[in-house]
Design a protein around this motif. Structure first.
Motif, short mmCIF file in Angstrom:
data_model
loop_
_atom_site.label_atom_id
_atom_site.label_comp_id
_atom_site.label_asym_id
_atom_site.label_seq_id
_atom_site.Cartn_x
_atom_site.Cartn_y
_atom_site.Cartn_z
N ASN A 6 114.87 -27.17 -104.14
CA ASN A 6 113.35 -27.09 -103.72
C ASN A 6 113.36 -26.07 -102.39
OD1 ASN A 6 112.69 -28.43 -105.98
ND2 ASN A 6 112.45 -30.31 -104.67
N ASN A 7 114.45 -25.06 -102.25
CA ASN A 7 114.48 -24.16 -101.38
C ASN A 7 114.72 -24.87 -99.93
OD1 ASN A 7 113.50 -21.96 -102.76
ND2 ASN A 7 111.43 -22.61 -102.65
N LYS A 68 120.71 -23.16 -106.86
CA LYS A 68 119.68 -23.49 -106.64
C LYS A 68 118.94 -24.26 -107.37
CE LYS A 68 114.99 -21.40 -105.55
NZ LYS A 68 114.10 -20.37 -105.61
N THR A 70 115.54 -26.71 -108.81
CA THR A 70 114.14 -27.13 -108.62
C THR A 70 113.80 -28.16 -109.51
OG1 THR A 70 113.74 -24.59 -108.37
CG2 THR A 70 111.66 -25.99 -108.53
N GLY A 74 109.27 -29.39 -106.09
CA GLY A 74 109.48 -28.17 -105.69
C GLY A 74 108.62 -27.16 -106.54
#
Length: 155
Positions: A6-7, A68, A70, A74
């Motif tokens: 989620n970054n 990455k 998510t 997120g």
């Protein structure tokens, strides 16, 4: 391992074979992703790995090293994601257990195709099981979110 979830970057100290689901829930406290069947058949544990939906109950954390992830947490930034808002507007959940996986699959579909047909929706969502049978509301919510996303893309 270094994983972006989620970054946000996370240093994960876990057995490389540990499923991502357990890393998310047990080590990082991200409980939006649910354990359903444990064999990748129900879709409750669906998350995105570099934008592609995966079953986190089967996927080892080693696969996510340097990548990455998510989760449903997120999707929303300043406001609900159009899929999340459509879920609310269409009163999709009953028990709600499968909904995070359903939403993650819907987002993946709409990221690929922002104007899906009924057949596209059924094909993309068939791996997500809803024991309450809210499939008509899920389809309506996806159509609403698609419309919103198409309008937002015009802006």
């Amino acid at each position: 391992m270094e994983v972006t979830i989620n970054n946000k970057s996370h240093e994960v100290d876990a057995d490389p074979a540990m499923p991502i689901l357990y890393v998310l829930r047990d080590l990082l406290g991200l409980t939006g992703t649910k354990f359903g069947c444990g064999v990748g058949q129900c879709g409750a544990c669906t998350i995105h790995l570099d934008g592609v939906p995966i079953r986190s109950c089967l996927t080892p954390i080693s696969v996510a090293d340097g990548k990455k992830l998510t989760t449903v947490e997120g999707l929303a930034a300043e406001r609900l994601h159009p899929v999340q808002q459509a879920w609310v507007d269409n009163k999709v959940p009953q028990c709600g257990y499968c909904q995070s996986g359903q939403m993650m699959s819907a987002v993946a579909l709409l990221n690929r195709n922002n104007n899906p047909t009924d057949e596209d929706i059924v094909r993309s969502m068939q791996g997500n099981i809803c024991r309450c049978g809210t499939y008509p509301r899920i389809k309506a919510a996806i159509k609403q979110a698609a419309s919103v996303m198409r309008e937002e893309a015009k802006s």
